[in-house]
Motif scaffolding. Structure first.
Motif, PDB file in Angstrom:
ATOM      1  N   GLU A  28     -29.496  15.416  33.275  1.00 44.03           N
ATOM      2  CA  GLU A  28     -28.857  15.153  34.561  1.00 44.03           C
ATOM      3  C   GLU A  28     -28.054  13.857  34.520  1.00 44.03           C
ATOM      4  N   ALA A  29     -28.628  12.827  33.882  1.00 44.06           N
ATOM      5  CA  ALA A  29     -27.937  11.536  33.826  1.00 44.06           C
ATOM      6  C   ALA A  29     -26.629  11.641  33.063  1.00 44.06           C
ATOM      7  N   LEU A  30     -26.635  12.368  31.957  1.00 41.57           N
ATOM      8  CA  LEU A  30     -25.412  12.509  31.159  1.00 41.57           C
ATOM      9  C   LEU A  30     -24.383  13.368  31.882  1.00 41.57           C
ATOM     10  N   ALA A  31     -24.855  14.307  32.695  1.00 43.64           N
ATOM     11  CA  ALA A  31     -23.913  15.130  33.458  1.00 43.64           C
ATOM     12  C   ALA A  31     -23.188  14.303  34.517  1.00 43.64           C
ATOM     13  N   VAL A  32     -23.897  13.329  35.103  1.00 39.39           N
ATOM     14  CA  VAL A  32     -23.305  12.498  36.149  1.00 39.39           C
ATOM     15  C   VAL A  32     -22.458  11.372  35.564  1.00 39.39           C
ATOM     16  N   VAL A  81     -27.004   1.564  35.749  1.00 36.23           N
ATOM     17  CA  VAL A  81     -27.843   0.425  36.119  1.00 36.23           C
ATOM     18  C   VAL A  81     -29.149   0.906  36.738  1.00 36.23           C
ATOM     19  N   GLY A  82     -29.120   2.034  37.462  1.00 35.59           N
ATOM     20  CA  GLY A  82     -30.362   2.602  37.967  1.00 35.59           C
ATOM     21  C   GLY A  82     -31.280   3.026  36.833  1.00 35.59           C
ATOM     22  N   LEU A  83     -30.720   3.650  35.812  1.00 33.64           N
ATOM     23  CA  LEU A  83     -31.508   4.027  34.629  1.00 33.64           C
ATOM     24  C   LEU A  83     -32.060   2.786  33.929  1.00 33.64           C
ATOM     25  N   LEU A  84     -31.246   1.732  33.921  1.00 34.66           N
ATOM     26  CA  LEU A  84     -31.700   0.484  33.300  1.00 34.66           C
ATOM     27  C   LEU A  84     -32.910  -0.083  34.033  1.00 34.66           C
ATOM     28  N   PHE A  85     -32.906  -0.002  35.364  1.00 34.78           N
ATOM     29  CA  PHE A  85     -34.072  -0.480  36.122  1.00 34.78           C
ATOM     30  C   PHE A  85     -35.322   0.324  35.762  1.00 34.78           C
ATOM     31  N   LEU A  86     -35.180   1.634  35.627  1.00 32.37           N
ATOM     32  CA  LEU A  86     -36.333   2.465  35.224  1.00 32.37           C
ATOM     33  C   LEU A  86     -36.832   2.045  33.839  1.00 32.37           C
ATOM     34  N   TYR A  87     -35.898   1.765  32.948  1.00 28.75           N
ATOM     35  CA  TYR A  87     -36.278   1.330  31.600  1.00 28.75           C
ATOM     36  C   TYR A  87     -37.046   0.012  31.649  1.00 28.75           C
ATOM     37  N   GLU A  88     -36.550  -0.938  32.469  1.00 29.00           N
ATOM     38  CA  GLU A  88     -37.216  -2.236  32.575  1.00 29.00           C
ATOM     39  C   GLU A  88     -38.595  -2.117  33.219  1.00 29.00           C
TER      40      GLU A  88
END
Length: 626
Positions: free
Chosen positions: A109-113, A89-96
């Motif tokens: 990093e995102a895929l590792a987490v 959801v944090g990544l989604l906010f960056l996308y928006e």
């Protein structure tokens, strides 16, 4: 929280809500409501949707109250630290927020987490957004790479097949332009990019089921637009490439490819001194003679094979009186028609055939050089068996105007050549207009290599051009040479090529645009008609609107009540400015549910700038007025 299992993102509550740090407390609640209404794509999981609402509500609570906002500032939070369950959801906010590059930089990093479908989806969407931006800037190579990266991310997780299909469709819609770009580079020696372009072209033709086919290649190109694509494509192909391409396509069978293969074989045979190529060209033409008058092409082949009597028979068979008269006039003092045919052959090949090949346009090739070639001399010295005579052509049958038989529109498969060729041929053409039913006149023109748009005076004597032959029944492939097209243009040009459109024609154009808009933003998002009516910035903007609507699972249903022309200004033969009032009912549906808050039923005023393009009138600018 363990940093190895968490993701720190540069996001403030202000950014999450989409408000500036100076916002008032009263602005926070409406911003929260707006952000909540901007639902993410339906492919995101319920968990992400719920987490998104949680963070939006928390930001609203913290910023909407003076005490809590002060506390938020005092704590000095510089970002969000999210565990694996909330990382997506944090990544989604960056996308928006449009922070696509930041997302790409944090991809590993995102895929590792949190290697989850939601994480892979938002990363793929970021690559897609960058691809669309690159496409708008004309960088097709980068756009293609970004989409491929998005697909790789989704394939790596073996997830979201519908989104993968959507990305594949995007690549196929861009494929024609990608092909042109790949084939624009140097042809010798063949590069990997050129080989990729030819492979994409073969796949595109296979999906369309050939030049005349009705298959769906998912490019969104109408038949007319595909013809325009072929026009530019041939300018980028060499003789060898066209030989391979059209020989393969002719085997479908395809009358169009049959004639183009004959052109390629003739160009190769004449310039490289290869009678065998000329014989193959003759074989293709013989297969077409029952459908259309190609006797002058056969006469040229016979001449190059040293079969003078056969060439003379082909000339006498031809129904193209002006060209035949020209050949006879130049042969008055000869016992045969050889002098006139030689002159006709040299000029026809130089002005109409060779310009269609990128590696033959700048050379100088003559009959003298051809017959001096050792391979040709050896061929002529060795007695050849008499060729089988071409069959007598059947009478052409006229198709009623407006009939559709899977044909290619006349006058569209064209490759322009120099102005001198236009001047020479203009005075020699029949004044009769093309019949729309003469389905494959265009194929001859693609081989011939130019489109005559208006009659001009002749500055010097020239060989008689070939008059247009009678209309034929589809799929009859070839008419002789072009006559000036006088049929109505696809939109509205009935007022004449040099006359501005009337008010009635303008109203018809704008109503056609309303229909195209309904199709593009409707449930099926069909853009073919829209693409033929827009140009320049509106075309890009509306294509983006359609794409966004499709991705959001939205569509509109429009009902046009009235369209009134209020003012027509700057009325010229090639441009006109129009102000119109449009009254319509527009209902927005999201996931098949009506959205009354964004639907409307009211009139509005629009200023349009219409420009005349080769294929008809198009909308170059449009602006909604207050």
């Amino acid at each position: 929280m363990d940093s190895a299992s968490s993701l720190s993102l540069p996001l403030s509550y202000y950014q999450i809500l989409g408000v500036p740090p100076q916002c008032t407390y009263e602005q926070v609640e409406p911003a929260f409501a707006d952000r909540l209404a901007q639902a993410p794509r339906r492919e995101f999981s319920a968990a992400v949707r719920s987490a998104r609402e949680h963070w939006l509500r928390e930001a609203c609570t913290a910023l909407g109250d003076p005490v809590r906002r002060e506390l938020y500032h005092r704590e000095g939070k510089q970002g969000l630290l999210l565990d694996s369950s909330h990382a997506a959801v944090g990544l989604l906010f960056l996308y928006e927020l449009g922070e696509y590059q930041t997302l790409i930089e944090r991809q590993r990093e995102a895929l590792a987490v949190a290697d989850q479908p939601d994480t892979r989806l938002v990363l793929a969407l970021a690559h897609q957004a960058l691809a669309q931006e690159a496409y708008r800037q004309g960088n097709l190579t980068l756009a293609h790479l970004e989409v491929e990266e998005a697909l790789e991310i989704l394939r790596g997780g073996d997830c979201l097949k519908p989104v993968q299909q959507e990305l594949q469709t995007l690549l196929k819609r861009w494929r024609p332009e990608r092909i042109l770009q790949l084939l624009a580079g140097a042809a010798d020696p063949p590069s990997p990019q050129r080989q990729e372009g030819m492979a994409l072209l073969a796949a595109l033709l296979a999906e369309r089921e050939g030049i005349e086919g009705d298959g769906n290649d998912q490019s969104g190109l109408s038949r007319e637009e595909f013809v325009q694509f072929l026009q530019y494509l041939r300018l980028r192909l060499t003789v060898a490439e066209q030989q391979e391409l059209f020989e393969r396509e002719a085997a479908r069978p395809s009358p169009a490819a049959q004639y183009l293969a004959a052109q390629a074989q003739l160009a190769c045979g004449f310039t490289e001194g290869s009678p065998q190529c000329v014989r193959r060209a003759r074989g293709h033409l013989i297969k077409l003679v029952q459908r259309q008058d190609v006797n002058l092409e056969l006469a040229v082949c016979a001449l190059l094979l040293g079969q003078v009597e056969e060439a003379q028979k082909n000339i006498e068979r031809s129904a193209e009186e002006q060209a035949v008269d020209y050949i006879k006039n130049l042969s008055q003092d000869s016992p045969d028609l050889l002098p006139g045919l030689c002159r006709y052959t040299d000029l026809w090949l130089a002005e109409e055939v060779f310009p269609g090949f990128r590696d033959r346009r700048s050379g100088t090739y003559t009959l003298k050089a051809y017959f001096a070639h050792p391979e040709v001399r050896a061929f002529l010295d060795d007695p050849q068996p008499a060729p089988a005579p071409a069959p007598e052509p059947r009478p052409a049958r006229v198709i009623a105007s407006g009939a559709s038989s899977g044909t290619i529109e006349p006058g569209r498969l064209l490759t322009p050549v120099g102005a001198e060729a236009r001047r020479r041929r203009a005075n020699l053409l029949s004044p009769q207009a093309w019949s729309v039913a003469a389905a494959l006149v265009a194929i001859f023109l693609l081989g011939s290599g130019w489109l005559l748009t208006q009659r001009q005076s002749r500055p010097e004597p020239a060989p008689a051009a070939r008059p247009v032959a009678p209309p034929v029944q589809a799929p009859a492939p070839i008419a002789a040479a072009p006559a000036p097209p006088q049929a109505a243009a696809p939109t509205a040009t009935a007022a004449g090529d040099n006359q501005p459109p009337t008010d009635a024609q303008i109203a018809a154009m704008l109503k056609n645009w309303q229909t195209a808009k309904q199709q593009a933003l409707g449930p099926e998002h069909r853009t073919a008609q829209m693409q033929t009516m827009l140009t320049g910035s509106p075309q890009r903007v509306w294509q983006q609107k359609v794409e966004q609507s499709r991705q959001a699972g939205e569509y509109w249903k429009f009902s046009l009540k009235d369209l009134k022309i209020e003012q027509v200004a700057d009325r010229r033969p090639d441009r006109v400015a129009v102000t119109a009032q449009v009254t319509e009912v527009a209902n927005l549906y999201t996931d098949n549910q009506l959205r009354p808050s964004r639907s409307y039923d009211r009139p509005y005023r629009v200023r349009y700038s219409l420009v005349k393009a080769p294929a008809g009138w198009r909308i170059e600018e449009m602006k909604v007025l207050l």
